[in-house]
Design a protein around this motif. Structure first.
Motif, PDB file in Angstrom:
ATOM      1  N   ASP A  27       0.817  -1.211   0.000  1.00 25.67           N
ATOM      2  CA  ASP A  27       0.000   0.000   0.000  1.00 25.67           C
ATOM      3  C   ASP A  27       0.858   1.271   0.000  1.00 25.67           C
ATOM      4  O   ASP A  27       0.448   2.317   0.485  1.00 25.67           O
ATOM      5  CB  ASP A  27      -0.934  -0.004   1.214  1.00 25.67           C
ATOM      6  N   ARG A  28       2.046   1.164  -0.545  1.00 22.46           N
ATOM      7  CA  ARG A  28       2.942   2.310  -0.608  1.00 22.46           C
ATOM      8  C   ARG A  28       2.472   3.278  -1.700  1.00 22.46           C
ATOM      9  O   ARG A  28       1.682   2.901  -2.573  1.00 22.46           O
ATOM     10  CB  ARG A  28       4.370   1.830  -0.858  1.00 22.46           C
ATOM     11  N   PRO A  29       2.963   4.518  -1.677  1.00 20.95           N
ATOM     12  CA  PRO A  29       2.496   5.495  -2.674  1.00 20.95           C
ATOM     13  C   PRO A  29       2.708   5.059  -4.119  1.00 20.95           C
ATOM     14  O   PRO A  29       1.897   5.362  -4.989  1.00 20.95           O
ATOM     15  CB  PRO A  29       3.328   6.739  -2.353  1.00 20.95           C
ATOM     16  N   TYR A  30       3.798   4.288  -4.362  1.00 18.22           N
ATOM     17  CA  TYR A  30       4.124   3.935  -5.752  1.00 18.22           C
ATOM     18  C   TYR A  30       4.378   2.440  -5.902  1.00 18.22           C
ATOM     19  O   TYR A  30       5.092   1.833  -5.094  1.00 18.22           O
ATOM     20  CB  TYR A  30       5.368   4.711  -6.234  1.00 18.22           C
ATOM     21  N   ALA A  40      14.611   7.029   1.968  1.00 20.16           N
ATOM     22  CA  ALA A  40      13.331   7.728   1.785  1.00 20.16           C
ATOM     23  C   ALA A  40      12.659   7.303   0.487  1.00 20.16           C
ATOM     24  O   ALA A  40      11.435   7.131   0.433  1.00 20.16           O
ATOM     25  CB  ALA A  40      13.569   9.237   1.790  1.00 20.16           C
ATOM     26  N   MET A  41      13.467   7.117  -0.565  1.00 14.39           N
ATOM     27  CA  MET A  41      12.926   6.666  -1.851  1.00 14.39           C
ATOM     28  C   MET A  41      12.347   5.258  -1.723  1.00 14.39           C
ATOM     29  O   MET A  41      11.216   4.993  -2.163  1.00 14.39           O
ATOM     30  CB  MET A  41      14.031   6.681  -2.912  1.00 14.39           C
ATOM     31  N   CYS A  42      13.114   4.351  -1.117  1.00 17.06           N
ATOM     32  CA  CYS A  42      12.689   2.949  -1.036  1.00 17.06           C
ATOM     33  C   CYS A  42      11.424   2.775  -0.205  1.00 17.06           C
ATOM     34  O   CYS A  42      10.611   1.892  -0.483  1.00 17.06           O
ATOM     35  CB  CYS A  42      13.821   2.093  -0.471  1.00 17.06           C
ATOM     36  N   ILE A  56       8.416  -1.568  -5.649  1.00 15.61           N
ATOM     37  CA  ILE A  56       9.568  -2.049  -6.421  1.00 15.61           C
ATOM     38  C   ILE A  56      10.398  -0.855  -6.875  1.00 15.61           C
ATOM     39  O   ILE A  56       9.856   0.126  -7.388  1.00 15.61           O
ATOM     40  CB  ILE A  56       9.132  -2.847  -7.669  1.00 15.61           C
ATOM     41  N   VAL A  57      11.713  -0.961  -6.715  1.00 11.88           N
ATOM     42  CA  VAL A  57      12.637   0.019  -7.290  1.00 11.88           C
ATOM     43  C   VAL A  57      13.266  -0.588  -8.539  1.00 11.88           C
ATOM     44  O   VAL A  57      13.809  -1.698  -8.494  1.00 11.88           O
ATOM     45  CB  VAL A  57      13.740   0.415  -6.276  1.00 11.88           C
ATOM     46  N   LEU A  58      13.165   0.114  -9.662  1.00 16.13           N
ATOM     47  CA  LEU A  58      13.867  -0.279 -10.886  1.00 16.13           C
ATOM     48  C   LEU A  58      15.175   0.502 -10.914  1.00 16.13           C
ATOM     49  O   LEU A  58      15.182   1.715 -11.103  1.00 16.13           O
ATOM     50  CB  LEU A  58      13.031   0.049 -12.127  1.00 16.13           C
ATOM     51  N   ASP A  59      16.277  -0.190 -10.703  1.00 17.55           N
ATOM     52  CA  ASP A  59      17.578   0.476 -10.604  1.00 17.55           C
ATOM     53  C   ASP A  59      18.273   0.491 -11.965  1.00 17.55           C
ATOM     54  O   ASP A  59      18.692  -0.549 -12.472  1.00 17.55           O
ATOM     55  CB  ASP A  59      18.456  -0.235  -9.575  1.00 17.55           C
ATOM     56  N   GLY A 113      12.409  -2.593   2.881  1.00 24.71           N
ATOM     57  CA  GLY A 113      11.293  -3.430   2.449  1.00 24.71           C
ATOM     58  C   GLY A 113      10.774  -3.184   1.052  1.00 24.71           C
ATOM     59  O   GLY A 113       9.572  -3.323   0.809  1.00 24.71           O
ATOM     60  N   ALA A 114      11.668  -2.841   0.111  1.00 25.48           N
ATOM     61  CA  ALA A 114      11.252  -2.682  -1.288  1.00 25.48           C
ATOM     62  C   ALA A 114      11.929  -3.753  -2.134  1.00 25.48           C
ATOM     63  O   ALA A 114      13.102  -4.070  -1.925  1.00 25.48           O
ATOM     64  CB  ALA A 114      11.635  -1.294  -1.814  1.00 25.48           C
ATOM     65  N   HIS A 115      11.200  -4.325  -3.081  1.00 28.26           N
ATOM     66  CA  HIS A 115      11.827  -5.211  -4.051  1.00 28.26           C
ATOM     67  C   HIS A 115      12.741  -4.376  -4.957  1.00 28.26           C
ATOM     68  O   HIS A 115      12.528  -3.168  -5.128  1.00 28.26           O
ATOM     69  CB  HIS A 115      10.784  -5.905  -4.930  1.00 28.26           C
ATOM     70  N   CYS A 116      13.744  -5.019  -5.551  1.00 25.87           N
ATOM     71  CA  CYS A 116      14.676  -4.300  -6.431  1.00 25.87           C
ATOM     72  C   CYS A 116      14.915  -5.114  -7.695  1.00 25.87           C
ATOM     73  O   CYS A 116      15.171  -6.315  -7.628  1.00 25.87           O
ATOM     74  CB  CYS A 116      16.006  -4.060  -5.720  1.00 25.87           C
ATOM     75  N   ILE A 117      14.796  -4.455  -8.830  1.00 27.86           N
ATOM     76  CA  ILE A 117      15.081  -5.071 -10.131  1.00 27.86           C
ATOM     77  C   ILE A 117      16.142  -4.229 -10.812  1.00 27.86           C
ATOM     78  O   ILE A 117      16.060  -2.999 -10.831  1.00 27.86           O
ATOM     79  CB  ILE A 117      13.806  -5.126 -10.997  1.00 27.86           C
ATOM     80  N   ASP A 118      17.168  -4.889 -11.365  1.00 29.54           N
ATOM     81  CA  ASP A 118      18.163  -4.136 -12.131  1.00 29.54           C
ATOM     82  C   ASP A 118      18.371  -4.777 -13.500  1.00 29.54           C
ATOM     83  O   ASP A 118      17.811  -5.832 -13.800  1.00 29.54           O
ATOM     84  CB  ASP A 118      19.490  -4.002 -11.358  1.00 29.54           C
ATOM     85  N   ILE A 119      19.176  -4.117 -14.327  1.00 28.03           N
ATOM     86  CA  ILE A 119      19.473  -4.608 -15.678  1.00 28.03           C
ATOM     87  C   ILE A 119      20.969  -4.842 -15.817  1.00 28.03           C
ATOM     88  O   ILE A 119      21.563  -4.648 -16.867  1.00 28.03           O
ATOM     89  CB  ILE A 119      18.960  -3.619 -16.748  1.00 28.03           C
ATOM     90  N   CYS A 120      21.560  -5.309 -14.716  1.00 31.76           N
ATOM     91  CA  CYS A 120      23.005  -5.517 -14.648  1.00 31.76           C
ATOM     92  C   CYS A 120      23.436  -6.709 -15.499  1.00 31.76           C
ATOM     93  O   CYS A 120      22.768  -7.736 -15.531  1.00 31.76           O
ATOM     94  CB  CYS A 120      23.401  -5.741 -13.185  1.00 31.76           C
TER      95      CYS A 120
END
Length: 421
Positions: free
Chosen positions: A4-7, A85-87, A92-95, A115-122
């Motif tokens: 239920d986070r803002p984004y 603060a961003m997380c 989900i954070v797209l890094d 407590g945010a999932h993280c996806i990257d394109i490494c």
């Protein structure tokens, strides 16, 4: 993590070369979010640059609302409080900030702690594997999914292996992929961020070997005939693919063996390079690269003049939109295994399979599609993900999901699968 986070999604590094195309892809797919909507924001160091990216996306997509409707978050990898603060605002954070060996870990750390999932394109095996070593148990405790290599490295290869295995009627034991890239009349190029990642990766290859020893993994069992390297296929010459795909696929196969007792598939990855002239050019460039990358002055030269040392393949400007429109990729997968009822421990494989996966320009069209669809899959299919959080590969995360179907709808398509007995 809280849903239920803002984004649903925050794109970190949205003003970077790849980030700007991820912004456009998210804007195209807002209707695919939970309950038909996607709440999203952009993040990075410079509010001015982020505003400019939204302005550009609004014009490109004909969506003037992007100028005002998308929130801008100022965050910097050098300022942990800003990352935290961003997380806290994101599911989900797209890094999109690379090279990840320099800038990736603070983002992973902030995501896990908040407590945010993280996806990257490494596409850097050393970073991907070190994150698994250092953060897997913490991510599991938090119920957070950290999923690396969700761009062209390595979703087409990793999911292509799983797709081919699922199409095979029996036990698939070995698979080789051959990548070919096509460009239109405008030609093509790759932004030098990828070039820098390769330079630092090869310069540091000794550390990757010592890192892998820390896992204490036993070799994966070899079922069926052991695959041998080969260098000619598809009417052209091929060289071993130097990206992250072999590392990522192997990690996925290990996970599927350990968690689901599935027979591991041996994997070999190649890239088609065309005729003899291209082979000569590659040998010359490769020798220069291997020599220079060993010394700091050589690394500085390679970074300063990417176009010269890569024969124009990499550039500081990256491809134009016209070049991207005219480019595409194809993965041809050739596999072998044992038909249903045959014992894989007895005799040679008795069946073959071929799958072709094709898609648009790899770096800045297919990569944003793959990254965004990975995020949408996590949002929409939480029960199909691994039973606990952790640091995972795409194959480990999405093996039981509908990611392949989602990619198919967006132009990354497995177009044929034929068994030959």
């Amino acid at each position: 993590p809280a849903t239920d986070r803002p984004y649903h999604i925050v794109i970190f590094g949205a003003s970077g070369f790849t980030g700007q195309f991820v912004v456009e892809e998210v804007a195209r797919t807002v209707s695919e979010g939970p309950n038909g909507t996607l709440k999203w924001a952009v993040a990075g160091r410079s509010r001015q640059k982020l505003d400019k990216v939204l302005e550009q996306a609004a014009g490109t997509l004909g969506k003037p609302e992007l100028r005002t409707a998308v929130e801008v978050i100022v965050a910097d990898v050098g300022e942990p409080d800003s990352l935290a603060a961003m997380c806290k605002q994101a599911v989900i954070v797209l890094d999109c900030v690379g090279p990840y060996r320099f800038w990736g870990e603070p983002v992973v750390k902030a995501c896990v702690e908040n407590g945010a999932h993280c996806i990257d394109i490494c596409g850097e095996p050393q970073f991907l594997e070190s994150m698994q070593l250092n953060y897997d148990s913490q991510a599991a405790d938090k119920g957070v999914y950290i999923v690396g290599a969700c761009g062209f490295d390595s979703i087409p290869a990793d999911m292509g292996v799983l797709y081919t295995r699922d199409q095979f009627k029996g036990t698939l034991t070995a698979l080789e992929s051959f990548l070919t890239v096509s460009t239109g009349p405008e030609g093509g190029s790759i932004n030098d961020g990828t070039w820098k990642s390769a330079i630092y990766g090869f310069a540091d290859s000794g550390k990757l070997r010592s890192l892998r020893k820390k896992f204490g993994h036993k070799p994966l069992p070899v079922v069926g005939s052991k695959i041998k390297r080969r260098y000619r296929e598809l009417c052209q010459y091929a060289v071993p693919f130097m990206g992250a795909d072999p590392s990522v696929v192997k990690r996925s196969q290990r996970f599927l063996l350990e968690e689901h007792q599935e027979t591991p598939v041996q994997y070999g990855a190649y890239a088609g390079v065309g005729g003899v002239a291209n082979i000569v050019k590659m040998l010359f460039a490769g020798m220069m690269f291997w020599f220079l990358v060993k010394f700091s002055f050589g690394q500085d030269l390679l970074i300063k003049y990417p176009e010269f040392f890569s024969f124009g393949l990499f550039s500081k400007d990256g491809p134009t939109r016209k070049q991207m429109e005219g480019s595409s990729f194809k993965f041809a997968f050739y596999g072998e295994g044992y038909t249903e009822g045959q014992d894989p421990s007895q005799g040679r494989p008795n069946a073959k399979i071929r799958t072709l996966v094709q898609g648009p320009e790899a770096g800045y069209v297919a990569t944003p599609i793959a990254m965004v669809q990975a995020a949408i899959t996590i949002l929409n299919e939480p029960t199909a993900l691994p039973k606990k959080g952790g640091v995972y590969t795409p194959g480990a995360t999405f093996a039981k999901t509908k990611l392949v179907e989602r990619l198919n709808k967006h132009g990354i398509q497995p177009i044929s699968s034929v068994e030959v007995y």
